[in-house]
Scaffold this motif. Structure first.
Motif, PDB file in Angstrom:
ATOM      1  N   HIS A  42       0.850  -1.178   0.000  1.00 36.60           N
ATOM      2  CA  HIS A  42       0.000   0.000   0.000  1.00 36.60           C
ATOM      3  C   HIS A  42       0.889   1.233   0.000  1.00 36.60           C
ATOM      4  O   HIS A  42       1.910   1.282   0.669  1.00 36.60           O
ATOM      5  N   THR A  43       0.466   2.228  -0.757  1.00 36.02           N
ATOM      6  CA  THR A  43       1.208   3.477  -0.856  1.00 36.02           C
ATOM      7  C   THR A  43       0.342   4.601  -0.332  1.00 36.02           C
ATOM      8  O   THR A  43      -0.813   4.774  -0.773  1.00 36.02           O
ATOM      9  N   ALA A  59       3.932  -7.734   4.474  1.00 34.87           N
ATOM     10  CA  ALA A  59       3.402  -6.692   3.601  1.00 34.87           C
ATOM     11  C   ALA A  59       4.396  -5.531   3.499  1.00 34.87           C
ATOM     12  O   ALA A  59       5.397  -5.475   4.215  1.00 34.87           O
ATOM     13  N   LEU A  60       4.102  -4.578   2.617  1.00 32.47           N
ATOM     14  CA  LEU A  60       4.938  -3.427   2.401  1.00 32.47           C
ATOM     15  C   LEU A  60       4.071  -2.184   2.424  1.00 32.47           C
ATOM     16  O   LEU A  60       3.073  -2.102   1.706  1.00 32.47           O
ATOM     17  N   LEU A  61       4.498  -1.197   3.273  1.00 34.24           N
ATOM     18  CA  LEU A  61       3.825   0.091   3.311  1.00 34.24           C
ATOM     19  C   LEU A  61       4.812   1.139   2.809  1.00 34.24           C
ATOM     20  O   LEU A  61       5.928   1.251   3.326  1.00 34.24           O
ATOM     21  N   THR A  72       2.574   3.934  13.238  1.00 34.34           N
ATOM     22  CA  THR A  72       2.749   2.866  12.270  1.00 34.34           C
ATOM     23  C   THR A  72       3.330   1.660  12.983  1.00 34.34           C
ATOM     24  O   THR A  72       4.376   1.746  13.636  1.00 34.34           O
ATOM     25  N   PHE A  73       2.608   0.512  12.867  1.00 32.69           N
ATOM     26  CA  PHE A  73       3.029  -0.734  13.500  1.00 32.69           C
ATOM     27  C   PHE A  73       3.433  -1.712  12.406  1.00 32.69           C
ATOM     28  O   PHE A  73       2.608  -2.125  11.600  1.00 32.69           O
ATOM     29  N   VAL A  74       4.729  -2.046  12.394  1.00 32.86           N
ATOM     30  CA  VAL A  74       5.270  -2.901  11.352  1.00 32.86           C
ATOM     31  C   VAL A  74       5.690  -4.213  12.005  1.00 32.86           C
ATOM     32  O   VAL A  74       6.616  -4.246  12.827  1.00 32.86           O
ATOM     33  N   ARG A  78       7.647  -4.709   5.982  1.00 30.98           N
ATOM     34  CA  ARG A  78       8.542  -3.634   5.572  1.00 30.98           C
ATOM     35  C   ARG A  78       7.777  -2.323   5.500  1.00 30.98           C
ATOM     36  O   ARG A  78       6.595  -2.287   5.176  1.00 30.98           O
ATOM     37  N   MET A  79       8.558  -1.266   5.786  1.00 31.06           N
ATOM     38  CA  MET A  79       8.002   0.078   5.633  1.00 31.06           C
ATOM     39  C   MET A  79       9.072   0.941   4.986  1.00 31.06           C
ATOM     40  O   MET A  79      10.227   0.961   5.409  1.00 31.06           O
TER      41      MET A  79
END
Length: 887
Positions: A42-43, A59-61, A72-74, A78-79
């Motif tokens: 998600h972008t 997932a990737l943010l 933001t909870f990762v 990846r973030m």
């Protein structure tokens, strides 16, 4: 209910802090977005709703520039963010990469980021939070912060439970003055490069952790860097600082606690304020500093209650602006070993470089370093051991030292010192005095020598002269040299002598005078007391040779004489005269220089003219050897001299009358020997003279060799003198003189023919020499002056000569034979500190001479001669060669 993180179990603490951060959010923004699952992406675009985000399960943010998110909870995901605004990040098992933008909320308490079991990289990020900036924990966590700023009130970066962080080009500030900490490490590792850490309380706090701080600055109010190891820790805390500056405005720059370690390379530590200390070490610590500088107000380095601490200072400077450079305060069971190497220096406003307080045990070892100041121990039974070696120097006192050992090093005392024992090894020097001050070195136990040197300052005079003293209460062992500097002593005849070394125990050590001890005209020698007196004295007499029967009883079996009864009425014979004082040979060298100068340029009529065969221009070379004794026949002097004189007539009459100018140059060398001491000295003189002469002749024109003459001359001479004594510095001094002489004679023709004639000539010469005052102070302080060098001199005698003219007048030869009586009223003597040293040269003496001259028809003339002076205790042999030219 109030949730207190400190009461939560360690494993639940990260979750609790994250929950607190969420609860602190304003209600209108309590919305959340989720991206979950492997491959899910998600972008967040600029202008999207500002909300919380949960990123789970691979997932990737992505956050695009100018986008904003709240919390933001990762988790295992990846973030990635670029130039975004983020309030809070909680990463667990994930990977976070943030470039640019901001992180944290400056008005909300809590954390800006919690990195747990994750990899995080922040580059060019501005982190601002009212609380704690970045929190990293767990062994698998790695946090890298590059070219960023971190501004917090409490803790800038908090690293725990084996996490590792790297800060590069980071500006970090923790503003709270009560508990603000720039970086806090607990059981973790940190690398800080080219960064600036500033805190209101502690710059960097380390507990059971390791840190490498390179090219950075760390500043705190209470402490710059705190390094602590707790009991039972798996690893000792160790801070390594390279080209880093650490300052504390009101406390120690570095505080070491427990079995911790600090390594410095090219770094600067400064503890300012009334409680400022460069490094404060508490407990068993290890400190190694290379090419660094450690400064403090109370102390540069203070060690408290050491168990077994090790300090290595290599090329490092320790400075205390308001106290002692190094202080050690511990118990008798503890030991602090301190090594100073390769140009390390200590400086203290108190003058005390190292102070071993209470019952501290300190082993100080100094190598290739130069210390100026005092070393102080509490007492001489527990405390301070000092070893100087490898070219080290100490200029200062040692007060309360226990075992002092010096090898290939020098200790210059600046005041009285007290120690328990002293070992002086090869190439070692202990200089007791300094300038014109005299000091006492007291040793309560033993002295051991192994070829080193003890240097004393002494006023070389009588028995009660002022001097440095070495007082040994115990025994002496081995060998040592003794050197003596004379401090203004004029010398004197001694009886018991000047006591240098006092020995209270067994005097088994051997002390030998190295070089010479000279005062005035006296030589001094080192003597050991006789019988039970084991002290050592300076006396101006030669030591008595040991009895060969005592040295080697087996080789000496003196006969046994029957006991002769003593008549009770017989008087005890009076004691013999005092031993003769030994005089320096340098006095004879000064006298020899004066004597050579007096005669070097003494030129009369016939010495210039070679009889009546002289020309209008002339040159003459003289050489002589002489011998005499001086100082009551104790000195024997032998010397030689050479002189070259040239001249020319400026005006000349037909009858031989003339006026001319002459220039002379000469040198002389001599050796003065004292057979009693075996010492000798060399004298050297170089001189030049410029003069005028004039001659009036009144003889018949038909015979130029007969008749009356009057001759006069005046000269100004300058001399450069040198005296070189054995084991003494060369002495140089100058002298000047005026000399004038008037001479007359009448040559009677006894018989003659056209080809040969015989003449008898009575002669009389009277002259006067006036010397400029000569005053020279030797390097040892002895003042040397000339004494009655001015005076008349005269010569009277007969000269018998013959003139033979060869056929065709191609040449004529004039041999001669002369006898003279010489007399001088000028003395050849000097004064050394007011005492006379006089040559034994009779005022009157006889001289005989012979020679010949040859004059050729072309105007060229040559001549030569020999002369001998002889008197009681004096002799001189001289030779002359000359040439002239007439036109």
């Amino acid at each position: 209910m109030v949730i207190r993180p400190a009461t939560i179990a360690p494993l639940a603490r990260p979750l609790a802090m994250a929950l607190l951060a969420v609860l602190a959010l304003p209600v209108p923004f309590a919305r959340a977005g989720t991206v979950s699952g492997p491959g899910a992406t998600h972008t967040v675009q600029p202008g999207d709703r500002v909300e919380d985000w949960f990123v789970n399960d691979g997932a990737l943010l992505q956050l695009l520039p100018q986008s904003e998110v709240l919390n933001t909870f990762v988790t295992d995901s990846r973030m990635e963010a670029t130039d975004a605004r983020i309030d809070f990040i909680n990463a667990r098992g994930g990977h976070v990469d943030i470039r640019g933008g901001t992180l944290g909320n400056p008005v909300r308490g809590g954390y800006a980021a919690l990195i747990n079991n994750s990899m995080a990289r922040l580059e060019a990020v501005d982190v601002t939070v009212f609380g704690i900036g970045l929190w990293a924990l767990r062994a698998s966590t790695e946090l890298e912060v590059i070219r960023s700023t971190v501004t917090t009130t409490q803790i800038g970066v908090d690293v725990q439970e084996g996490a590792a962080i790297r800060l590069q080009d980071v500006q970090l500030q923790a503003t709270n003055t009560g508990n603000g900490i720039g970086i806090r490490l607990a059981d973790s590792r940190a690398t800080v490069v080219d960064s600036r850490i500033q805190s209101g309380h502690t710059g960097v706090s380390m507990t059971n952790s390791e840190a490498d701080i390179i090219g950075s600055t760390v500043a705190g109010r209470t402490r710059g860097v705190l390094v602590t190891t707790t009991a039972g820790a798996a690893m000792p805390a160790h801070a390594r600082l390279d080209t880093t500056e650490v300052t504390a405005t009101a406390g120690p720059a570095v505080l070491l606690s427990g079995p911790s370690a600090l390594t410095l390379r090219g770094s600067h530590l400064q503890g300012a304020g009334s409680n400022g200390i460069g490094v404060l070490a508490q407990g068993d610590i290890t400190l190694a500093a290379y090419g660094s500088r450690i400064e403090g107000v109370l102390s540069g380095l203070r060690i408290e209650t050491p168990a077994r601490s090790s300090i290595l200072l290599d090329g490092t400077h320790i400075v205390a602006t308001g106290g002692d450079a190094i202080q050690v305060d511990g118990t008798a069971s503890a030991l602090a070993r301190i090594d100073l190497r390769n140009g390390t220096t200590l400086a203290a406003s108190s003058g005390i470089l190292l102070h071993a307080q209470a019952s501290s045990q300190v082993d100080l070892r100094v190598s290739a370093s130069h210390l100026v100041g005092d070393l102080v121990g509490q007492n001489m039974t527990t405390g301070l051991d000092v070893t100087l070696g490898d070219g080290a120097t100490l200029t200062g006192r040692i007060d309360g030292g226990r075992a002092i050992a010096i090898h290939d090093a020098q200790w210059q005392l600046t005041g009285d010192s007290t120690i328990a024992s002293l070992q002086v090894g090869p190439e070692a020097v202990v200089a007791l005095g300094r300038g014109d001050t005299f000091h006492r070195l007291a040793i309560s136990d033993d002295f051991t020598g192994n070829g080193g040197t003890l240097l004393f300052n002494t006023v070389l005079a009588g028995d009660d002269a002022a001097t440095d003293t070495l007082v040994i209460a115990g025994d002496t062992h081995g060998t040592a040299n003794v050197r003596v500097n004379n401090i203004g002593g004029a010398g004197a005849q001694t009886t018991q002598g000047i006591e240098l070394i006092s020995v209270g125990g067994a005097s088994n050590g051997q002390f030998t005078l190295a070089g010479r001890a000279v005062g005035g005209q006296y030589d001094y020698f080192l003597h050991k007391g006789t019988g039970t007196d084991g002290n050592w004295y300076l006396r101006s007499v030669l030591p008595t040779p040991p009895d060969p029967c005592v040295v080697d009883p087996a080789a000496c079996t003196p006969p046994v004489d029957p006991v002769t009864p003593v008549d009770p009425g017989e008087e005890t014979p009076p004691p013999g005269p005092d031993p003769e004082p030994i005089l320096r040979p340098e006095g004879g060298a000064y006298v020899a220089n004066l004597r050579a100068s007096q005669d070097m340029f003494r030129i009369g009529y016939h010495a210039r003219r070679a009889g009546q065969n002289g020309g209008r221009a002339w040159a003459r070379v003289d050489g002589d050897r002489q011998g005499f004794d001086a100082a009551g026949r104790q000195l024997e002097i032998h010397g030689n001299s050479q002189a070259l004189s040239v001249g020319t007539d400026l005006w000349r009459a037909g009858n031989g009358s003339s006026v001319g100018v002459m220039l002379s140059s000469g040198n002389a060398t001599s050796t003065s020997t004292n057979p009693l001491s075996g010492y000798y000295a060399r004298g050297k003189v170089k001189g030049e003279a410029l003069g005028l002469y004039g001659t009036w002749r009144g003889g018949p024109l038909a015979d130029p060799h007969a008749g009356f003459y009057v001759d006069g001359s005046v000269q100004r001479a300058r001399f450069r003198n040198r005296v070189e004594g054995v084991s003494l510095m060369a002495e140089r001094y100058g002298s000047r003189a005026w000399q004038g002489a008037l001479e007359t004679g009448y040559a009677f023709r006894l018989r003659g023919a056209s080809s040969s004639s015989l003449y008898l000539e009575p002669q009389l010469q009277v002259g006067y020499t006036r010397w400029s005052d000569t005053r020279h102070t030797e390097a040892n302080g002895t003042v040397v002056t000339t004494d009655d060098a001015d005076g008349l001199f005269g010569r009277a005698g007969l000269r018998l000569s013959g003139v033979t003219r060869w056929e065709g007048r191609a040449a004529q030869v004039q041999p001669y034979l002369a006898a003279h009586w010489l007399h001088s009223r000028a003395d050849a003597r000097v004064r050394m500190d007011g005492e006379r040293v006089e040559a034994r040269i009779p005022r009157s003496r006889a001289e005989v001479s012979a020679g010949a001259s040859v004059t050729f028809a072309n105007g060229l003339g040559v001549w030569g001669g020999l002369a001998r002076q002889q008197a009681s205790g004096y002799h001189l042999t001289s030779a002359q060669l000359g040439m002239s030219y007439a036109w």
